[in-house]
Scaffold this active site. Structure first.
Site, PDB file in Angstrom:
ATOM      1  N   ASP A 139      71.655  20.801  34.303  1.00 36.79           N
ATOM      2  CA  ASP A 139      71.611  19.370  34.047  1.00 36.79           C
ATOM      3  C   ASP A 139      71.345  18.648  35.362  1.00 36.79           C
ATOM      4  O   ASP A 139      71.726  19.140  36.436  1.00 36.79           O
ATOM      5  CB  ASP A 139      72.954  18.872  33.510  1.00 36.79           C
ATOM      6  CG  ASP A 139      73.176  19.181  32.036  1.00 36.79           C
ATOM      7  OD1 ASP A 139      72.420  20.005  31.474  1.00 36.79           O
ATOM      8  OD2 ASP A 139      74.108  18.614  31.452  1.00 36.79           O
ATOM      9  N   HIS A 195      71.892  28.158  34.860  1.00 39.96           N
ATOM     10  CA  HIS A 195      71.492  29.180  33.900  1.00 39.96           C
ATOM     11  C   HIS A 195      70.108  29.736  34.236  1.00 39.96           C
ATOM     12  O   HIS A 195      69.409  29.207  35.098  1.00 39.96           O
ATOM     13  CB  HIS A 195      71.482  28.581  32.487  1.00 39.96           C
ATOM     14  CG  HIS A 195      72.823  28.091  32.022  1.00 39.96           C
ATOM     15  ND1 HIS A 195      73.513  28.671  30.979  1.00 39.96           N
ATOM     16  CD2 HIS A 195      73.614  27.072  32.462  1.00 39.96           C
ATOM     17  CE1 HIS A 195      74.662  28.027  30.795  1.00 39.96           C
ATOM     18  NE2 HIS A 195      74.744  27.055  31.694  1.00 39.96           N
ATOM     19  N   SER A 282      75.127  19.049  43.910  1.00 35.65           N
ATOM     20  CA  SER A 282      74.455  20.259  44.383  1.00 35.65           C
ATOM     21  C   SER A 282      72.991  20.237  43.964  1.00 35.65           C
ATOM     22  O   SER A 282      72.532  19.304  43.312  1.00 35.65           O
ATOM     23  CB  SER A 282      75.145  21.502  43.813  1.00 35.65           C
ATOM     24  OG  SER A 282      76.551  21.410  43.935  1.00 35.65           O
TER      25      SER A 282
END
Length: 322
Positions: A139, A195, A282
């Site tokens: 995201d 992911h 991040s």
């Protein structure tokens, strides 16, 4: 929640009207991919970030204290304490986090970091199942450049991304020198697990030590080298349809740790969890080989106009060339 307004051509400010398009000294704007609207980002610690990166006295504090590992490690440890749970309700409320997506309620977390690395219900992040698609690994907000030497469209004109410094591997930097670059910025409010973007065989992780500068646009818009000064870890995903995809997780100020929880040298499926960041904003950087994939046009166009595009893990971002 972020304030939305319709996106019209006269909303797109030219470089001489705003400091590097969507990143001004006053606020950060991005384009919401789902609604095609221009949004203003709510940034935790915004005044602090502006002071650190654009005030002479702030820069002294930045280079003497803030960028160093001990501060981020100390704060990360503090966010592991049971007392840090008290921060969760206001954080959720102020940043408009949808807790219906999470597998647990606010009351079920044992620390702020436990909440920060929360897992989501599978249906909250459907993964594009087209066999030739590449999906977002996280995201956040994404910028995409078909050629690595095109970064001047978003950062300071003439900026170049130094693959040699970033990867510290001459063979790899040569391999991707004429390839594509995508930068996924995770703000503190975002889901902080990352992911795999495609099916394939994943390598072991290479770790590169470094500093802990912020990866906020306030920090990087004039200092592209933050990406190769910060602590980072990378691995290579070998795919059948999209070539070799390089995935790099970059640490930042107040990031307690980068946790890799996959099995190295194994076969993985698109959308499987690779790891997570402990507290802090991040970045995930993705490198694609030249001619192997086509990045989605809306993301490229938004980047060319100087805007990041909001993205969710599992959304298609590119398609393998056939």
């Amino acid at each position: 929640m972020s304030t939305l307004r319709p996106l019209h051509s006269n909303d797109i400010k030219r470089p001489d009207e705003q400091n590097k398009h969507g990143i001004s000294m006053e606020y950060i704007e991005y384009i919401d991919r789902e609604t095609s609207t221009l949004c203003k980002e709510k940034v935790p610690g915004e005044r602090w970030l502006k002071w650190l990166y654009h005030n002479p006295f702030g820069k002294i504090a930045l280079h003497s204290v803030v960028k160093n590992k001990f501060l981020s490690a100390w704060y990360g440890h503090k966010m592991d304490s049971p007392q840090s749970c008290a921060k969760i309700p206001d954080f959720v409320k102020n940043l408009g986090i949808d807790m219906d997506e999470a597998t647990r309620t606010m009351e079920d977390y044992t620390s702020f970091n436990d909440f920060f690395i929360r897992k989501l219900k599978p249906e909250a992040r459907p993964v594009d199942d087209e066999s030739e698609s590449i999906v977002s690994p996280a995201d956040g907000k994404v910028m995409a450049f078909e050629r690595i030497d095109q970064l001047g469209s978003f950062f300071v004109k003439g900026s170049k991304f130094s693959l040699d410094n970033f990867l510290q591997d001459k063979e790899l930097s040569t391999k991707y020198s004429d390839g594509s670059l995508l930068i996924f910025r995770l703000a503190p409010a975002d889901y902080h697990r990352f992911h795999f973007p495609a099916n394939g065989h994943i390598s072991a992780t290479t770790q590169i030590s470094g500093e802990y500068y912020s990866v906020s646009p306030y920090a990087v818009k004039n200092k592209l080298d933050i990406y190769w000064k910060n602590k980072r870890e990378f691995s290579t995903l070998k795919t059948e349809t999209s070539g070799n995809i390089l995935l790099c997780e970059v640490g930042a100020t107040m990031v307690g740790a980068i946790i890799q929880n996959y099995t190295p040298e194994s076969e993985i499926k698109k959308g499987m969890e690779k790891g997570y960041f402990k507290f802090g904003g991040s970045t995930v950087i993705m490198l694609l080989e030249k001619g192997k994939n086509q990045i989605d046009k809306d993301i490229l166009q938004n980047t060319a106009k100087g805007y990041e595009t909001s993205i969710k893990m599992g959304e298609r971002i590119a398609t393998a060339c056939t």
